[in-house]
Design a protein around this motif. Structure first.
Motif: not given
Ligand SMILES: NC(=O)c1ccc[n+]([C@@H]2O[C@H](COP(=O)([O-])OP(=O)(O)OC[C@H]3O[C@@H](n4cnc5c(N)ncnc54)[C@H](OP(=O)(O)O)[C@@H]3O)[C@@H](O)[C@H]2O)c1
Length: 299
Positions: A97-109, A213-226
């Motif tokens: 079983v391969l779980c392709n789960n890693a991922g995140g959001a980025n605030s700028s290009r 409720r995971t840390p992912i929301w804190r990694k996408g810039g101010i809007l995502a954090t808020v």
């Protein structure tokens, strides 16, 4: 093959090799701990050696399963992904079983050193390359029954269609567009794997975990954090958010065995965006193969 070595009461995943990316945190960690608790031989793929080591000791401590290995790869580097695939292939002759789960959001290009937009590479191309490089081990496991590839997608896949002439988002970058497209790519890749390897006992699927409720929301810039802070009270726990993930990766329910590359939420196959077509899946597969070509073995 690496054997499970555990004193657990019902090790129903004993002798199965599970590879989980993004395994040090959030739903990836929760799923990894569950698989270890059920006796799986586990490969944790993490970006940070420090966080990975902490996750490894925590899982070992909680499950008493010593058959867990840590592999370090930063998905913003395709050579790092290729190296880790080589290490995994060297350690296990089968991957069930391969779980392709890693991922995140980025605030700028930003661009990776491979020259791709970071979200596109880290959330899609890297997992695509890892899957391609682990396919022989997956097909090897599939000979004894079935192998699985599970992708953590998102409801966000409905945000925006793909533009094949702008996979790097040179025009109109936004955090949500980049993230949503990468999650659409996860869904489409599961479909493409089913088309290619479904008849070879490889079960592919993707899922939306819910707003968790995971840390992912804190990694996408101010809007995502808020937004993350505002939504926090209404979000699902990590335990609830990892339920469909664990189900797709380990249950023998008929719905899972016949997942056929489909997309799930809350253990149910659910609707997908109109632009998540078989044609888009095929086109993405071919485009991705071309982009990761330098890291694939020569035929
Ligand atoms: N939480 C939600 O509401 C939600 C909703 C829909 C979909 N998802 C998806 O669920 C998956 C897991 O996310 P999560 O919510 O559990 O958040 P998380 O706790 O932040 O987990 C994300 C994991 O991915 C790893 N990762 C991120 N970028 C990476 C890179 N460049 N190289 C290697 N590893 C990298 C992280 O490593 P570090 O710890 O080193 O950053 C972490 O282990 C993601 O694919 C996400 O898109 C989450």
């Amino acid at each position: 093959m690496v054997r499970a070595d555990t004193n657990l009461p019902s090790p129903d995943l004993a002798n199965k090799v599970y590879v989980v990316t993004g395994a040090n945190s959030g739903i990836g960690y929760a799923a990894a701990e569950n698989f270890a608790g059920r006796g799986a031989a586990l490969a944790l793929v993490c970006r940070s050696a420090e966080k990975g080591t902490e996750a490894l000791s925590r899982i070992r401590g909680k499950t008493n399963n010593m058959n867990i290995n840590l592999f370090i790869a930063d998905f913003t580097s395709l050579s790092s992904v290729a190296r880790v695939a080589k290490e995994i292939n060297h350690t296990y002759d089968k991957v069930h079983v391969l779980c392709n789960n890693a991922g995140g959001a980025n605030s700028s290009r930003t661009l990776t050193k491979d020259g791709f937009e970071t979200t596109f590479q880290a959330n899609h191309l890297a997992g695509f390359l890892l899957t391609k490089l682990l396919l022989p081990a997956l097909l090897n496991a599939a000979e004894d029954g079935s192998a699985r590839v599970v992708f953590t997608s998102s409801l966000g896949h409905k945000n925006s269609p793909l533009e094949f002439d702008d996979l790097n988002l040179e025009k109109n970058f936004s955090t949500l567009r980049a993230y949503g497209r990468s999650k659409l790519m996860n869904l489409l890749t599961a479909r493409a794997i089913h088309k290619r390897y479904g008849d070879k006992n490889v079960i592919a699927s993707s899922f939306h975990p819910g707003a968790v409720r995971t840390p992912i929301w804190r990694k996408g810039g101010i809007l995502a954090t808020v937004l993350g802070i505002l939504m926090w009270p209404f979000m699902w726990s990590i335990k609830k958010g990892s339920d469909t993930f664990i189900w797709l990766a380990s249950s023998n329910d008929e719905d899972v065995l016949s997942a056929n590359g489909n997309y799930f939420f809350n253990r149910k196959q659910v609707s997908i965006s109109a632009f998540a077509t078989d044609e888009a899946a095929e086109q993405l597969w071919r485009a991705s193969e071309e982009l990761v070509q330098p890291f694939l073995p020569t035929e």
